[in-house]
Design an enzyme around this catalytic site. Structure first.
Site, mmCIF file in Angstrom:
data_model
loop_
_atom_site.group_PDB
_atom_site.id
_atom_site.type_symbol
_atom_site.label_atom_id
_atom_site.label_comp_id
_atom_site.label_asym_id
_atom_site.label_seq_id
_atom_site.Cartn_x
_atom_site.Cartn_y
_atom_site.Cartn_z
ATOM 1 N N ASP A 20 14.069 -53.875 28.259
ATOM 2 C CA ASP A 20 13.136 -54.514 29.194
ATOM 3 C C ASP A 20 12.015 -53.531 29.528
ATOM 4 O O ASP A 20 12.264 -52.410 29.972
ATOM 5 C CB ASP A 20 13.900 -54.910 30.463
ATOM 6 N N ASP A 114 8.532 -59.444 27.430
ATOM 7 C CA ASP A 114 8.830 -58.019 27.639
ATOM 8 C C ASP A 114 10.307 -57.654 27.532
ATOM 9 O O ASP A 114 10.676 -56.532 27.819
ATOM 10 C CB ASP A 114 8.225 -57.521 28.952
ATOM 11 N N GLU A 115 11.156 -58.603 27.124
ATOM 12 C CA GLU A 115 12.573 -58.228 27.025
ATOM 13 C C GLU A 115 13.269 -58.951 25.887
ATOM 14 O O GLU A 115 12.867 -60.048 25.486
ATOM 15 C CB GLU A 115 13.297 -58.478 28.348
HETATM 16 N N1 DCP Z 1 6.039 -61.934 35.480
HETATM 17 C C1 DCP Z 1 5.287 -62.932 36.109
HETATM 18 N N2 DCP Z 1 5.772 -63.558 37.227
HETATM 19 C C2 DCP Z 1 6.989 -63.229 37.736
HETATM 20 C C3 DCP Z 1 7.761 -62.249 37.101
HETATM 21 C C4 DCP Z 1 7.256 -61.597 35.985
HETATM 22 O O1 DCP Z 1 4.197 -63.228 35.657
HETATM 23 N N3 DCP Z 1 7.438 -63.852 38.825
HETATM 24 C C5 DCP Z 1 5.486 -61.243 34.303
HETATM 25 C C6 DCP Z 1 4.837 -59.956 34.701
HETATM 26 C C7 DCP Z 1 5.787 -58.896 34.268
HETATM 27 C C8 DCP Z 1 6.507 -59.528 33.089
HETATM 28 O O2 DCP Z 1 6.503 -60.919 33.370
HETATM 29 O O3 DCP Z 1 5.120 -57.695 33.915
HETATM 30 C C9 DCP Z 1 7.908 -59.020 32.891
HETATM 31 O O4 DCP Z 1 8.730 -59.333 34.004
HETATM 32 P P1 DCP Z 1 9.827 -58.367 34.560
HETATM 33 O O5 DCP Z 1 10.656 -59.142 35.506
HETATM 34 O O6 DCP Z 1 10.510 -57.650 33.449
HETATM 35 O O7 DCP Z 1 9.011 -57.325 35.445
HETATM 36 P P2 DCP Z 1 8.204 -56.045 35.024
HETATM 37 O O8 DCP Z 1 8.312 -55.746 33.572
HETATM 38 O O9 DCP Z 1 6.814 -56.177 35.529
HETATM 39 O O10 DCP Z 1 8.895 -54.912 35.877
HETATM 40 P P3 DCP Z 1 10.311 -54.205 35.653
HETATM 41 O O11 DCP Z 1 9.992 -52.764 35.449
HETATM 42 O O12 DCP Z 1 11.058 -54.433 36.936
HETATM 43 O O13 DCP Z 1 10.951 -54.849 34.479
HETATM 44 MG MG MG Z 2 10.189 -55.751 32.633
#
Ligand code: DCP
Ligand code: MG
Length: 368
Positions: A20, A114-115
């Site tokens: 992730d 992203d995962e």
């Molecule tokens: N995303 C979004 N709306 C949300 C959650 C996420 O648009 N409610 C998008 C933005 C994030 C991406 O999806 O960058 C990936 O989600 P993640 O939950 O993996 O969050 P992040 O990668 O940003 O942070 P982390 O380091 O906690 O994984």
């Molecule tokens: Mg993420």
């Protein structure tokens, strides 16, 4: 006794990695715009009613997080910088990480941009240790994309997914089979991936706060309380999760279509178009090295009606002359159902590789 030892001969403990990306959208922005590095930024959330898609770790310190209204985020962190999302850039990064995964295994199941889950039980590096592979994958992603990610490693998807969150950002955690029970017992219900928010609240309301609490419910009670999902909860709380890593959605069809510059009424002209389309179509099949048993002709009429006609064989259609003959047959047999055509398409389904993949999954399941 004999039965048990025979079974254990076939028992394959899988090795699953969940990767992730860290603060994905925000990290891409900070990478591409150095002036944003080290700063509290939120992607999205601008405007009067905007919602934050994600925040950089610098902003998270102030409590800013995904799905938070922009105005609230600004209140928490007055120097927060709002950045407009650039989805093309995120998509590109996502394709790049998937290409890296491919160097390790073909069993990849993306969950979002992203995962992804990777089944590395057997892998292209012939590496026995999944933790070593996870380290390599993360290093390769960082080298090629200048983005960090976190990894969870375990014998099933449920635990790998939860594990990737434990040492975020830029860390990895392994949960070995003999540690699974203790890990799950102490796990707060809200961290159970697969138990939705509403169900989690319902559980809390009846005094179920941890895995250990949940484990006290009988299978019957689980189903009584939580319906169809009850059995799934019953299993995961015991660390039982046999769900296979579903290879990047197995392709179910290959096709091409073309919207015509002008509506065509003459059958001879439509046939010409179909022949031109056919060579492109066949080229695709060859490049994918994947052929189907069913051929479908799609036509959109001038008044936007869609006509599809199919023909199936009990063998894979690999001969361009035969495909042409079948396509023409489908067209001519239906020539009286339309006046003018504005789009024409050819596709094939019941693909050879789909059948092979299904067979392989069944084989793998038998091994358990
Ligand atoms: N995303 C979004 N709306 C949300 C959650 C996420 O648009 N409610 C998008 C933005 C994030 C991406 O999806 O960058 C990936 O989600 P993640 O939950 O993996 O969050 P992040 O990668 O940003 O942070 P982390 O380091 O906690 O994984
Ligand atoms: Mg993420």
């Amino acid at each position: 006794m004999i039965k048990t030892s025979l079974n254990s001969l076939f028992l394959v403990i899988r090795k699953i990695i969940h990767i992730d990306m860290d603060a994905f959208y925000a990290s891409v922005e900070q990478r591409d715009f150095p002036e944003l590095r080290g700063k509290a930024i939120a992607v999205g959330g601008g405007g009067r009613r905007g919602v934050v898609a994600t925040a950089s770790y610098e902003a998270r310190k102030y409590g800013v997080h995904s799905a938070m209204p922009g105005f609230k985020a600004k209140k928490l962190c007055s120097n927060l910088i709002f950045v407009k999302p650039r989805f093309e850039a995120y998509k590109e990064a996502s394709q790049q990480i998937r290409a890296i995964f491919k160097n390790y295994t073909d069993l990849i199941e993306p969950l979002s941009l992203d995962e992804a889950y990777l089944d590395v039980t057997e892998n292209k590096k012939n590496e026995a240790l999944a933790t070593v592979l996870a380290t390599q994958i993360r290093a390769e992603i960082f080298e090629q994309l200048q983005l960090s990610c976190s990894a969870g490693i375990s014998y099933c998807k449920f635990l790998a997914k939860i594990a990737s969150d434990i040492k975020k950002p830029n860390g990895q955690t392994v949960i070995k089979p003999h540690k699974a029970a203790a890990f799950i017992e102490q796990l707060p219900i809200k961290k159970f991936y697969g138990i939705g928010k509403v169900t989690a609240q319902k559980m809390e309301a009846i005094g179920i706060h941890t895995g250990n609490d949940l484990k006290q419910l009988s299978e019957l009670n689980m189903v009584k309380n939580f319906g169809k999902m009850g059995r799934f909860y019953y299993n995961i709380v015991r660390g039982i999760d046999d769900r296979p890593v579903n290879t990047e959605r197995i392709r179910k069809s290959i096709g091409v279509e073309r919207t015509l510059a002008e509506n065509l009424t003459e059958l001879s002209e439509i046939i010409n178009q179909l022949k031109m389309l056919l060579s492109k179509f066949f080229d695709r099949l060859q490049r994918a090295n994947n052929y189907g048993r069913t051929l479908t002709l799609k036509l959109k009429t001038a008044d936007f009606q869609i006509i599809t006609r199919s023909i199936s064989k009990n063998y894979y259609l690999k001969d361009i002359a035969e495909i042409e003959q079948l396509a023409l047959q489908l067209l001519q047999q239906n020539a009286d159902t339309f006046e003018a055509i504005r789009l024409i398409g050819l596709s094939t389904t019941n693909l050879e590789k789909e059948a092979q993949a299904e067979w392989k999954t069944k084989q793998l399941r038998l091994d358990f």
